[in-house]
Design an enzyme around this catalytic site. Structure first.
Site, PDB file in Angstrom:
ATOM      1  N   ARG A 105       1.110  -3.454   1.764  1.00  0.00           N
ATOM      2  CA  ARG A 105       1.083  -4.157   3.042  1.00  0.00           C
ATOM      3  C   ARG A 105       0.378  -5.491   2.858  1.00  0.00           C
ATOM      4  NH1 ARG A 105      -1.474  -1.781   8.552  1.00  0.00           N
ATOM      5  NH2 ARG A 105      -3.254  -1.453   7.227  1.00  0.00           N
ATOM      6  N   THR A 109       0.159 -10.638   7.114  1.00  0.00           N
ATOM      7  CA  THR A 109       1.329 -10.490   7.992  1.00  0.00           C
ATOM      8  C   THR A 109       1.528  -9.039   8.429  1.00  0.00           C
ATOM      9  OG1 THR A 109       2.815 -10.025   6.151  1.00  0.00           O
ATOM     10  CG2 THR A 109       2.516 -12.338   6.743  1.00  0.00           C
ATOM     11  N   ASP A 201      -8.727   4.232   5.476  1.00  0.00           N
ATOM     12  CA  ASP A 201      -7.631   3.960   4.533  1.00  0.00           C
ATOM     13  C   ASP A 201      -7.349   5.238   3.746  1.00  0.00           C
ATOM     14  OD1 ASP A 201      -6.463   1.246   2.769  1.00  0.00           O
ATOM     15  OD2 ASP A 201      -6.399   3.248   1.912  1.00  0.00           O
ATOM     16  N   ASP A 204      -7.537   4.932  -0.124  1.00  0.00           N
ATOM     17  CA  ASP A 204      -8.928   4.822  -0.603  1.00  0.00           C
ATOM     18  C   ASP A 204      -9.643   6.155  -0.497  1.00  0.00           C
ATOM     19  OD1 ASP A 204      -8.767   2.180  -1.293  1.00  0.00           O
ATOM     20  OD2 ASP A 204      -9.632   1.433   0.577  1.00  0.00           O
TER      21      ASP A 204
END
Ligand code: URA
Length: 210
Positions: A105, A109, A201, A204
């Site tokens: 990602r 944006t 995340d 992670d």
């Protein structure tokens, strides 16, 4: 037509998900819980597989016994976090054909950028289950489903652990024919595109990279 959203509200799924959300849950425990939850989610996402029968011999007699019909199903993991869900599903369906789509990602944006694509053959004859733990903006998921459709898949399901309303809406708009199965529908996305309340995340947390 809008895609169907199934929330797996089984107590075991919900309890394990709460443990995963907690900041103080270690990487090792997070990974183990994800594997356990993925077994339960796999059970739900494969609930309506077509069945047939075959003649087998038990020690007692011959019988017509139920088996899954058609080609082996295909699992497609969106790298890297998808692999955490994938492992548990492969525990249950070891003969599944497995593909990988690499998308990251762009943090500015929030749009997906593809860097890898390796899919099983004959997707047009298989149920294809695309997996990614977090359905956030829905941009990566929609892009991954574009790729499996380009490869011929027509019978597709999307499996995630957590979904945001924005991601569900994006999937319904881009791929109304693809049912979505999740353990929970959270409140919203924050300004960085993270699911709120979420679990942070997922990559992670499962790989211990932060
Ligand atoms: N990806 C994640 O890993 N977590 C989020 O909350 C959103 C996207």
């Amino acid at each position: 037509m809008s895609s169907t959203l199934t929330i797996v509200d089984h107590p075991l799924v919900q309890h394990k998900l709460t443990l995963m959300r907690r900041t103080d849950t270690s990487t090792a425990v997070f990974k183990q819980l994800l594997r356990e939850i993925s077994h339960l989610l796999a059970y739900e996402v494969t609930r309506e597989l077509d069945m047939t029968t075959e003649t087998i011999e038990t020690p007692i007699c011959e019988m017509e016994a139920p088996v899954i019909a058609g080609r082996k199903l295909a699992l497609v993991s969106i790298l890297r976090a998808g692999n955490g869900l994938l492992d548990g599903i492969v525990d249950l369906i070891p003969s599944a054909r497995v593909g990988f789509i690499g998308l990251y990602r762009d943090e500015e944006t929030l749009k997906p950028v593809q860097y890898y694509n390796k899919l099983p053959a004959n997707l047009d004859e298989r149920l294809t289950i695309v997996v990614d733990p977090m359905l956030a903006t829905g941009n990566s998921s929609a892009a991954a489903i574009d790729l499996v459709k380009q490869a011929g898949a027509t019978n597709i399901r999307f499996l995630c652990l957590l979904a945001a309303p924005e991601g569900v809406a994006r999937m319904a708009e881009a791929h109304p024919d693809v049912p979505v199965v999740t353990a929970a529908l959270d409140e919203k996305l924050n300004e960085k595109g993270y699911i709120v309340p979420g679990l942070g995340d997922a990559g992670d947390r499962m790989f211990g990279t932060k």
